[in-house]
Design a protein around this motif. Structure first.
Motif, PDB file in Angstrom:
ATOM      1  N   ALA A 289       3.519  10.097  -3.341  1.00  0.00           N
ATOM      2  CA  ALA A 289       3.860  10.476  -2.251  1.00  0.00           C
ATOM      3  C   ALA A 289       5.364  10.151  -2.021  1.00  0.00           C
ATOM      4  O   ALA A 289       5.903   9.142  -2.545  1.00  0.00           O
ATOM      5  CB  ALA A 289       3.241  10.024  -0.996  1.00  0.00           C
TER       6      ALA A 289
ATOM      7  N   PRO B 110      -9.059   5.623   0.116  1.00  0.00           N
ATOM      8  CA  PRO B 110      -8.443   5.908   1.620  1.00  0.00           C
ATOM      9  C   PRO B 110      -6.808   5.433   1.597  1.00  0.00           C
ATOM     10  O   PRO B 110      -6.826   4.192   1.294  1.00  0.00           O
ATOM     11  CB  PRO B 110      -9.254   5.232   2.520  1.00  0.00           C
ATOM     12  N   ALA B 111      -5.850   6.411   1.962  1.00  0.00           N
ATOM     13  CA  ALA B 111      -4.676   6.127   1.967  1.00  0.00           C
ATOM     14  C   ALA B 111      -3.896   5.631   0.754  1.00  0.00           C
ATOM     15  O   ALA B 111      -3.051   4.569   1.116  1.00  0.00           O
ATOM     16  CB  ALA B 111      -4.209   5.441   3.293  1.00  0.00           C
ATOM     17  N   GLU B 112      -4.444   5.905  -0.353  1.00  0.00           N
ATOM     18  CA  GLU B 112      -4.012   5.275  -1.412  1.00  0.00           C
ATOM     19  C   GLU B 112      -2.607   5.648  -1.870  1.00  0.00           C
ATOM     20  O   GLU B 112      -2.098   7.049  -1.666  1.00  0.00           O
ATOM     21  CB  GLU B 112      -4.720   5.737  -2.575  1.00  0.00           C
ATOM     22  N   GLN B 113      -1.735   4.834  -2.374  1.00  0.00           N
ATOM     23  CA  GLN B 113      -0.398   5.163  -2.827  1.00  0.00           C
ATOM     24  C   GLN B 113      -0.210   4.571  -4.182  1.00  0.00           C
ATOM     25  O   GLN B 113      -0.625   3.403  -4.390  1.00  0.00           O
ATOM     26  CB  GLN B 113       0.589   4.369  -1.773  1.00  0.00           C
TER      27      GLN B 113
ATOM     28  N   ARG C 102     -11.371   1.044   4.185  1.00  0.00           N
ATOM     29  CA  ARG C 102     -11.842   1.391   5.629  1.00  0.00           C
ATOM     30  C   ARG C 102     -13.060   1.181   5.652  1.00  0.00           C
ATOM     31  O   ARG C 102     -13.972   0.739   6.357  1.00  0.00           O
ATOM     32  CB  ARG C 102     -11.528   2.711   5.825  1.00  0.00           C
TER      33      ARG C 102
ATOM     34  N   LEU D 213      -5.680  10.161  -6.557  1.00  0.00           N
ATOM     35  CA  LEU D 213      -6.000   9.309  -5.486  1.00  0.00           C
ATOM     36  C   LEU D 213      -7.538   9.340  -5.050  1.00  0.00           C
ATOM     37  O   LEU D 213      -8.019  10.510  -4.912  1.00  0.00           O
ATOM     38  CB  LEU D 213      -5.096   9.602  -4.202  1.00  0.00           C
TER      39      LEU D 213
ATOM     40  N   ARG E 188      -3.622  -2.575   4.627  1.00  0.00           N
ATOM     41  CA  ARG E 188      -3.256  -2.128   3.384  1.00  0.00           C
ATOM     42  C   ARG E 188      -3.235  -3.050   2.477  1.00  0.00           C
ATOM     43  O   ARG E 188      -2.560  -4.238   2.651  1.00  0.00           O
ATOM     44  CB  ARG E 188      -1.925  -1.495   3.743  1.00  0.00           C
TER      45      ARG E 188
ATOM     46  N   ASN F  78       7.035   9.295   0.810  1.00  0.00           N
ATOM     47  CA  ASN F  78       7.284   8.438   2.046  1.00  0.00           C
ATOM     48  C   ASN F  78       6.871   6.953   1.666  1.00  0.00           C
ATOM     49  O   ASN F  78       6.682   5.919   2.411  1.00  0.00           O
ATOM     50  CB  ASN F  78       6.377   8.728   3.108  1.00  0.00           C
TER      51      ASN F  78
ATOM     52  N   SER G  61      -1.683   0.845  -3.851  1.00  0.00           N
ATOM     53  CA  SER G  61      -1.971   0.277  -2.501  1.00  0.00           C
ATOM     54  C   SER G  61      -3.019   1.200  -2.043  1.00  0.00           C
ATOM     55  O   SER G  61      -2.977   2.358  -2.149  1.00  0.00           O
ATOM     56  CB  SER G  61      -0.947  -0.118  -1.613  1.00  0.00           C
ATOM     57  N   ALA G  62      -3.952   0.626  -0.859  1.00  0.00           N
ATOM     58  CA  ALA G  62      -4.879   1.543  -0.215  1.00  0.00           C
ATOM     59  C   ALA G  62      -5.522   0.683   0.791  1.00  0.00           C
ATOM     60  O   ALA G  62      -5.240  -0.721   0.946  1.00  0.00           O
ATOM     61  CB  ALA G  62      -5.792   2.016  -1.212  1.00  0.00           C
ATOM     62  N   GLU G  63      -6.147   1.263   1.664  1.00  0.00           N
ATOM     63  CA  GLU G  63      -7.037   0.675   2.675  1.00  0.00           C
ATOM     64  C   GLU G  63      -8.404   0.601   2.609  1.00  0.00           C
ATOM     65  O   GLU G  63      -9.084   1.689   1.982  1.00  0.00           O
ATOM     66  CB  GLU G  63      -6.980   1.530   4.302  1.00  0.00           C
TER      67      GLU G  63
END
Length: 458
Positions: free
Chosen positions: A94, A76-79, A148, A73, A123, A96, A144-146
């Protein structure tokens, strides 16, 4: 609304429209570039996950070795989610992550064609097909990610553009107010100058500035109008002065004669003599009044014009002149006129009665003052213009007298003691002008006078 306010408002709206349009273009361009950059970063992240996990066969063995779930990763907030050839989940960064969304997207992925999906909030997500080897079974990777930092920069850019537009709007209003005032300052000057002009000081003129721009042209046109008004006022004052004098003389004579007759005439011969004098004064007054009425008629509305033969009008005027001055020699000649036409060469549009009156006034002046023959010529000045020229052998006029001959009731020094009221030439000039023509008088002391009339041919 004042013109200054209108100019300022239109200038402000124009500049504001350009600013807002340009700002919207800059913001849209940066937003588009941010989306493209972040899509590229998501694609690189998906390829990196494929190279490290799929190509090294770590997912086939299920052993990540020294790699931990979060080591891949970088955003930011990567999935990251990886599905195997059998559409089973092989890796998830993750626990979730909503895999139901990813499973619904599996069928839509195509090899060598990354797929970008609509953003949910901030996102953003992409999916792609990854192959271990050119002909191997495909793995499907979702990342996927943000963005920012990108969104923060875009918000800062938007705030900067808003503040810049507000500041530019204030400066535009101030600049519009200043430049509108500067542009209209000559108009304000013209307004002040025009406000100081009245019927008592028509000799004032407006400043024409640099003499080149539109305001200078307006001032020039206004000055021309003032000159015409001044001339009209002067002519009116001269006309009233002469008219009051000319009308007062026969009225005084008529009144005095009748009062004397009433008080002193005791016999019929004395009464008849008083009546004869009164009749002469009344005729004088009637002739003067008719002349003034004809002058007013020439200035008023004329009847509809019709084709008129100018040679017949001239012949009729000559007959009247010969009857009035039987001892004078009258000569008529014809100059050049078109021969290659079937139409009447002497036809003009106009009113026959007024044209006869105008020509008769010229002939009457020539017969009244000429000591020799009066020569009259009818010809074409050019292909579209007829010309009538009347030349006498009279005493002539000075240049000072020529400047006043068109003033009603003005009489030159040589006309004193001769019949007339000074209305013939002003009436003739106005009749000729109303017919679209031109009258010109040329003269010199001892050299006679020539009156020339130009009229448009039908």
């Amino acid at each position: 609304m004042l013109i200054r306010n209108k100019l300022m408002l239109r200038f402000t709206l124009l500049v504001l429209g350009i600013q807002v349009g340009f700002s919207a273009f800059i913001f849209y361009f940066n937003a588009s570039m941010r989306a493209q950059r972040f899509e590229h970063r998501l694609t690189n992240s998906a390829l990196l996950a494929g190279r490290l996990l799929v190509r090294t066969h770590k997912l086939e063995t299920g052993i990540l070795g020294s790699l931990r779930r979060g080591d891949l990763l970088t955003l930011p907030a990567e999935q990251v989610s990886i599905y195997g050839p059998d559409n089973s989940l092989r890796y998830s960064s993750a626990d979730n992550i909503d895999q139901a969304v990813n499973r619904a997207r599996l069928a839509g992925l195509r090899p060598a064609q990354p797929m970008k999906y609509p953003a949910v909030g901030h996102r953003e997500a992409i999916g792609l097909v990854f192959l271990q080897e050119p002909n191997s079974d495909p793995y499907r990777i979702f990342v996927s990610a943000e963005d920012r930092i990108g969104w923060a920069q875009l918000r800062q850019l938007g705030l900067l553009l808003v503040l810049g537009n507000v500041g530019a709007l204030v400066l535009t209003i101030l600049a519009g107010w200043f430049f509108a005032g500067a542009a209209l300052r000559p108009v304000a000057r013209i307004t002040r100058q025009a406000g100081r002009i009245s019927a008592t000081n028509l000799g004032r003129r407006l400043s024409e500035g640099n003499g080149r721009d539109e305001l200078a042209q307006l001032a020039h046109a206004f000055n021309g109008m003032l000159a015409g008004l001044e001339q009209s006022f002067e002519s009116q004052k001269s006309f009233l002065a002469h008219a009051s004098h000319e009308l007062r003389t026969p009225l005084t004579t008529l009144t005095g004669t009748l009062e004397t007759a009433l008080a002193y005439d005791a016999t019929l011969p004395e009464a008849r003599q008083s009546l004869a004098q009164s009749l002469d004064a009344a005729r004088h007054l009637s002739a003067l009044t008719n002349g003034l009425l004809n002058l007013a008629k020439a200035d008023g509305a004329l009847p509809a014009f019709a084709p008129v033969r100018l040679d017949e009008c001239l012949n009729q005027a000559l007959q009247f002149a010969r009857a009035k001055y039987p001892g004078r020699e009258w000569r008529l000649s014809f100059g050049e006129f078109p021969t290659e036409t079937e139409a009447d060469p002497f036809m003009v549009p106009g009113n026959a009665e007024l044209l006869v009156t105008a020509l008769l006034n010229l002939l009457d002046n020539a017969g009244k003052y000429s000591s020799g023959p009066v020569r009259t010529e009818l010809a074409y000045a050019d292909a579209d213009t007829l010309r009538v020229r009347v030349t006498d052998a009279g005493p002539g006029l000075t240049q000072e007298e020529l400047r006043h001959i068109y003033e009603p009731l003005y009489r030159a020094s040589g006309a004193l003691g001769r019949p007339g009221y000074g209305l013939g030439l002003p009436l003739t000039q106005r009749v000729v002008q109303r017919h679209g023509g031109r009258l010109e008088i040329t003269s010199a002391p001892g050299a006679g006078t020539t009156a020339t009339v130009w009229l448009p041919a039908a």
